[in-house]
Design a protein around this motif. Structure first.
Motif, short mmCIF file in Angstrom:
data_model
loop_
_atom_site.label_atom_id
_atom_site.label_comp_id
_atom_site.label_asym_id
_atom_site.label_seq_id
_atom_site.Cartn_x
_atom_site.Cartn_y
_atom_site.Cartn_z
N LEU A 37 0.83 -1.21 0.00
CA LEU A 37 0.00 0.00 0.00
C LEU A 37 0.86 1.26 0.00
O LEU A 37 0.62 2.19 -0.79
CB LEU A 37 -0.96 -0.01 1.20
N ARG A 38 1.87 1.28 0.84
CA ARG A 38 2.76 2.46 0.89
C ARG A 38 3.50 2.63 -0.45
O ARG A 38 3.63 3.75 -0.93
CB ARG A 38 3.75 2.34 2.04
N ALA A 39 3.97 1.54 -1.02
CA ALA A 39 4.68 1.62 -2.31
C ALA A 39 3.77 2.15 -3.41
O ALA A 39 4.24 2.81 -4.34
CB ALA A 39 5.24 0.25 -2.69
N TRP A 40 2.48 1.89 -3.29
CA TRP A 40 1.51 2.35 -4.28
C TRP A 40 0.99 3.75 -3.98
O TRP A 40 0.14 4.28 -4.70
CB TRP A 40 0.33 1.40 -4.36
N GLY A 41 1.46 4.35 -2.90
CA GLY A 41 1.01 5.69 -2.54
C GLY A 41 -0.38 5.72 -1.92
O GLY A 41 -1.08 6.73 -2.01
N ILE A 42 -0.76 4.63 -1.27
CA ILE A 42 -2.08 4.53 -0.64
C ILE A 42 -1.88 4.48 0.86
O ILE A 42 -1.13 3.64 1.37
CB ILE A 42 -2.83 3.26 -1.11
N ASP A 43 -2.53 5.38 1.58
CA ASP A 43 -2.50 5.36 3.03
C ASP A 43 -3.00 3.99 3.51
O ASP A 43 -3.99 3.49 2.99
CB ASP A 43 -3.40 6.48 3.57
N THR A 44 -2.32 3.39 4.48
CA THR A 44 -2.68 2.03 4.89
C THR A 44 -4.09 1.94 5.47
O THR A 44 -4.81 0.98 5.19
CB THR A 44 -1.66 1.44 5.90
#
Length: 166
Positions: A37-44
């Motif tokens: 999620l972090r690598a995709w730029g999405i807040d966990t």
């Protein structure tokens, strides 16, 4: 008194809510998901809530396609829900939802999903990535169950056995 349609949504939403806690019985799975999620730029927190609602939407779409009643929800094949998570278009997952939601969190999550689905660009890519996380989580649960063709009911029973809140 809740309609069958509302009851169906509540069952689907519950499936979505228990999905990650059941998968995370192996703690490394949560760590891996958070890294993705972090690598995709999405807040966990946002990403995990979207995974929950994504699973609920996929289960609901399968139920609507099968013209299943709320009483028949437990018989829906987990593999079919996993296929719907990655095989249906975002707008197909939104078809046939209740007009109102008893749980404000569900309503807000569906609105965020709808926004992501119709915004396009980077958010469409994020939904695609989240769909793969949903499929993976459903596949992990299916592989853990000691039966050949696990159903949504089997997952809900597993959640009850694990003491997850309803």
């Amino acid at each position: 008194m809740a309609s069958d349609h509302d009851t169906m949504w509540r069952r689907c939403a519950y499936l979505g809510r228990v999905l990650l806690p059941l998968v995370d019985q192996e703690p490394w799975r949560q760590t891996r998901r958070h890294e993705h999620l972090r690598a995709w730029g999405i807040d966990t927190t946002v990403g995990e809530r979207l995974i929950e609602v994504f699973a609920a939407l996929a289960a609901h779409a399968v139920a609507v396609d099968a013209s299943a009643s709320a009483a028949e929800f437990d018989t829906l094949a987990l593999s079919t829900v996993a296929d719907a998570a990655t095989g249906k278009q975002d707008f197909e997952l939104l078809a046939g939802l209740p007009d109102t939601f008893a749980d404000d969190r569900d309503e807000m999550a569906v609105k965020v999903f709808r926004l992501y689905a119709y915004k396009g660009d980077q958010t469409s890519l994020q939904l695609f990535r989240l769909s793969s996380e949903v499929r993976h989580a459903l596949t992990v649960l299916a592989q853990r169950l000691p039966i050949t063709s696990p159903t949504c009911g089997d997952v809900l029973r597993q959640a009850a056995e694990a003491g997850l809140p309803h």
